[in-house]
Write a protein that holds these residues in place. Structure first.
Motif, PDB file in Angstrom:
ATOM      1  N   ALA A 113       0.826  -1.206   0.000  1.00  0.00           N
ATOM      2  CA  ALA A 113       0.000   0.000   0.000  1.00  0.00           C
ATOM      3  C   ALA A 113       0.863   1.261   0.000  1.00  0.00           C
ATOM      4  N   ALA A 114       1.974   1.237   0.727  1.00  0.00           N
ATOM      5  CA  ALA A 114       2.867   2.395   0.772  1.00  0.00           C
ATOM      6  C   ALA A 114       3.473   2.677  -0.595  1.00  0.00           C
ATOM      7  N   TRP A 115       3.921   1.643  -1.301  1.00  0.00           N
ATOM      8  CA  TRP A 115       4.526   1.865  -2.612  1.00  0.00           C
ATOM      9  C   TRP A 115       3.488   2.230  -3.662  1.00  0.00           C
ATOM     10  N   ALA A 116       2.289   1.703  -3.548  1.00  0.00           N
ATOM     11  CA  ALA A 116       1.222   2.125  -4.461  1.00  0.00           C
ATOM     12  C   ALA A 116       0.859   3.591  -4.232  1.00  0.00           C
ATOM     13  N   ALA A 169       5.893   8.480 -13.619  1.00  0.00           N
ATOM     14  CA  ALA A 169       5.656   8.025 -12.245  1.00  0.00           C
ATOM     15  C   ALA A 169       6.137   6.586 -12.060  1.00  0.00           C
ATOM     16  N   GLY A 170       5.934   5.731 -13.063  1.00  0.00           N
ATOM     17  CA  GLY A 170       6.437   4.361 -12.981  1.00  0.00           C
ATOM     18  C   GLY A 170       7.952   4.315 -12.931  1.00  0.00           C
ATOM     19  N   MET A 171       8.613   5.162 -13.723  1.00  0.00           N
ATOM     20  CA  MET A 171      10.070   5.210 -13.697  1.00  0.00           C
ATOM     21  C   MET A 171      10.588   5.701 -12.345  1.00  0.00           C
ATOM     22  N   VAL A 172       9.950   6.756 -11.810  1.00  0.00           N
ATOM     23  CA  VAL A 172      10.381   7.295 -10.512  1.00  0.00           C
ATOM     24  C   VAL A 172      10.177   6.267  -9.401  1.00  0.00           C
ATOM     25  N   THR A 173       9.037   5.582  -9.416  1.00  0.00           N
ATOM     26  CA  THR A 173       8.782   4.560  -8.392  1.00  0.00           C
ATOM     27  C   THR A 173       9.783   3.419  -8.491  1.00  0.00           C
ATOM     28  N   GLY A 174      10.110   3.003  -9.727  1.00  0.00           N
ATOM     29  CA  GLY A 174      11.133   1.968  -9.887  1.00  0.00           C
ATOM     30  C   GLY A 174      12.501   2.422  -9.405  1.00  0.00           C
ATOM     31  N   GLY A 175      12.841   3.702  -9.644  1.00  0.00           N
ATOM     32  CA  GLY A 175      14.119   4.212  -9.162  1.00  0.00           C
ATOM     33  C   GLY A 175      14.171   4.300  -7.649  1.00  0.00           C
ATOM     34  N   VAL A 176      13.086   4.763  -7.031  1.00  0.00           N
ATOM     35  CA  VAL A 176      13.049   4.836  -5.559  1.00  0.00           C
ATOM     36  C   VAL A 176      13.098   3.437  -4.959  1.00  0.00           C
ATOM     37  N   TRP A 177      12.410   2.493  -5.590  1.00  0.00           N
ATOM     38  CA  TRP A 177      12.440   1.103  -5.105  1.00  0.00           C
ATOM     39  C   TRP A 177      13.859   0.535  -5.185  1.00  0.00           C
ATOM     40  N   SER A 178      14.568   0.827  -6.260  1.00  0.00           N
ATOM     41  CA  SER A 178      15.940   0.342  -6.414  1.00  0.00           C
ATOM     42  C   SER A 178      16.862   0.978  -5.379  1.00  0.00           C
ATOM     43  N   LYS A 182      18.862  -0.848  -2.434  1.00  0.00           N
ATOM     44  CA  LYS A 182      20.294  -0.789  -2.738  1.00  0.00           C
ATOM     45  C   LYS A 182      20.674  -1.807  -3.814  1.00  0.00           C
ATOM     46  N   PHE A 183      19.921  -1.789  -4.920  1.00  0.00           N
ATOM     47  CA  PHE A 183      20.206  -2.684  -6.023  1.00  0.00           C
ATOM     48  C   PHE A 183      21.474  -2.235  -6.751  1.00  0.00           C
ATOM     49  N   PRO A 184      22.183  -3.164  -7.364  1.00  0.00           N
ATOM     50  CA  PRO A 184      23.294  -2.761  -8.239  1.00  0.00           C
ATOM     51  C   PRO A 184      22.772  -2.046  -9.487  1.00  0.00           C
ATOM     52  N   VAL A 185      23.689  -1.488 -10.249  1.00  0.00           N
ATOM     53  CA  VAL A 185      23.290  -0.647 -11.389  1.00  0.00           C
ATOM     54  C   VAL A 185      22.490  -1.448 -12.412  1.00  0.00           C
ATOM     55  N   VAL A 186      22.919  -2.668 -12.697  1.00  0.00           N
ATOM     56  CA  VAL A 186      22.223  -3.478 -13.707  1.00  0.00           C
ATOM     57  C   VAL A 186      20.812  -3.806 -13.242  1.00  0.00           C
ATOM     58  N   ALA A 189      18.633  -0.638 -13.295  1.00  0.00           N
ATOM     59  CA  ALA A 189      18.208  -0.273 -14.649  1.00  0.00           C
ATOM     60  C   ALA A 189      17.065  -1.167 -15.119  1.00  0.00           C
ATOM     61  N   ARG A 190      17.155  -2.456 -14.809  1.00  0.00           N
ATOM     62  CA  ARG A 190      16.072  -3.371 -15.200  1.00  0.00           C
ATOM     63  C   ARG A 190      14.791  -3.046 -14.434  1.00  0.00           C
ATOM     64  N   THR A 191      14.907  -2.674 -13.160  1.00  0.00           N
ATOM     65  CA  THR A 191      13.725  -2.328 -12.372  1.00  0.00           C
ATOM     66  C   THR A 191      13.073  -1.038 -12.882  1.00  0.00           C
ATOM     67  N   ILE A 192      13.904  -0.043 -13.218  1.00  0.00           N
ATOM     68  CA  ILE A 192      13.355   1.211 -13.758  1.00  0.00           C
ATOM     69  C   ILE A 192      12.681   0.965 -15.094  1.00  0.00           C
ATOM     70  N   ARG A 193      13.278   0.110 -15.936  1.00  0.00           N
ATOM     71  CA  ARG A 193      12.655  -0.212 -17.220  1.00  0.00           C
ATOM     72  C   ARG A 193      11.331  -0.941 -17.011  1.00  0.00           C
ATOM     73  N   LEU A 194      11.274  -1.818 -16.025  1.00  0.00           N
ATOM     74  CA  LEU A 194      10.007  -2.492 -15.716  1.00  0.00           C
ATOM     75  C   LEU A 194       8.959  -1.501 -15.224  1.00  0.00           C
ATOM     76  N   GLY A 195       9.383  -0.537 -14.393  1.00  0.00           N
ATOM     77  CA  GLY A 195       8.446   0.503 -13.947  1.00  0.00           C
ATOM     78  C   GLY A 195       7.962   1.362 -15.096  1.00  0.00           C
ATOM     79  N   LEU A 196       8.845   1.638 -16.056  1.00  0.00           N
ATOM     80  CA  LEU A 196       8.429   2.409 -17.242  1.00  0.00           C
ATOM     81  C   LEU A 196       7.362   1.670 -18.028  1.00  0.00           C
ATOM     82  N   VAL A 197       7.565   0.379 -18.242  1.00  0.00           N
ATOM     83  CA  VAL A 197       6.583  -0.406 -19.013  1.00  0.00           C
ATOM     84  C   VAL A 197       5.255  -0.496 -18.253  1.00  0.00           C
ATOM     85  N   ALA A 198       5.327  -0.727 -16.930  1.00  0.00           N
ATOM     86  CA  ALA A 198       4.096  -0.820 -16.139  1.00  0.00           C
ATOM     87  C   ALA A 198       3.353   0.515 -16.116  1.00  0.00           C
ATOM     88  N   GLY A 199       4.086   1.632 -15.929  1.00  0.00           N
ATOM     89  CA  GLY A 199       3.437   2.946 -15.940  1.00  0.00           C
ATOM     90  C   GLY A 199       2.849   3.286 -17.289  1.00  0.00           C
TER      91      GLY A 199
END
Length: 247
Positions: A113-116, A169-178, A182-186, A189-199
């Protein structure tokens, strides 16, 4: 002894009552400019409640299943040999599942709920920022929102409610989640791309729903439940109709 007379005449109507009816009809038939036809506070509350329910359910089912397997593994060396023993065994296992499943389910529900909420808040913030930008706000003249024309701001915000804000908003949420995990760069990047597609998918779905509502004439269709409900409510609130119903 004096008697009090009760005035049974119908209530008087204002002189401009007839002129007000077309405006009320226009307001009734005007579709909502908000996303999903709901204001931001209602949309945020619905999204938070839905995500909390889904997170709690999924967390409980997953954790309770693992807890049942753990209980069975921990007690594999002392299985009961009688019918009352098996009854107490399964009863203890169910308590063990509830204890761990409910705790983990509530934790997952609050977490989701917090991340949504973060996604919807960022989406609305981008809509407002783009709307103020359309209304005349610039980098050289960073005027406050109160200094701008509110009609232009409202119009700009309404025109900015599209899939672009949802994608960002999907990209920003994926970046904040990463960053939070403390995800590595790779992986980030995959998480932000997934957030972009979902958004992007969610934003296009909202735009398609808005287009379908306008194309189908939901707000103007006399057979729709929205029009009939508002029409019946207006009849009850109308003094003339209320007197007729009493008669």
């Amino acid at each position: 002894m004096a008697t009090t007379q009760i005035d049974s005449s119908p209530p008087s109507l204002p002189d401009n009552f007839e002129s007000l009816q077309p405006d009320a009809q226009t307001t009734l038939n005007k579709p909502s400019p908000d996303r999903l036809g709901m204001p931001f506070d209602r949309r945020l509350l619905l999204a938070t409640f839905t995500s909390f329910t889904c997170g709690t359910t999924l967390g409980y089912l997953s954790t309770s299943r693992l807890a049942a397997l753990r209980f069975r593994a921990e007690n594999a060396h002392r299985l009961p040999i009688s019918q009352p023993g098996w009854y107490l065994y399964h009863k203890s296992k169910n308590y063990y599942k509830l204890k761990h499943g409910i705790t983990a389910g509530l934790r997952s529900g609050f977490y989701l709920a917090a991340w949504a909420s973060i996604f919807f808040i960022v989406e609305e913030s981008i809509d407002v920022f783009r709307g103020t930008w359309r209304a005349g706000r610039s980098l050289t003249e960073m005027e406050g929102v109160s200094e701008l024309d509110m009609k232009k701001v409202d119009t700009g915000v309404q025109r900015s409610r599209d899939f672009l804000s949802s994608t960002v908003a999907g990209m920003v949420t994926g970046g904040v989640w990463s960053a939070w995990n403390k995800f590595p760069v790779v992986t980030a990047a995959r998480t932000i791309r997934l957030g972009l597609v979902a958004g992007l998918g969610y934003g296009l779905a909202q735009d398609a729903l808005t287009w379908a509502r306008g194309k189908a004439g939901v707000a103007n269709d006399e057979e729709s439940w929205i029009y009939r409900g508002a029409k019946n409510r207006r009849k009850v609130e109308d003094p003339v109709e209320e007197v007729k119903l009493k008669e």
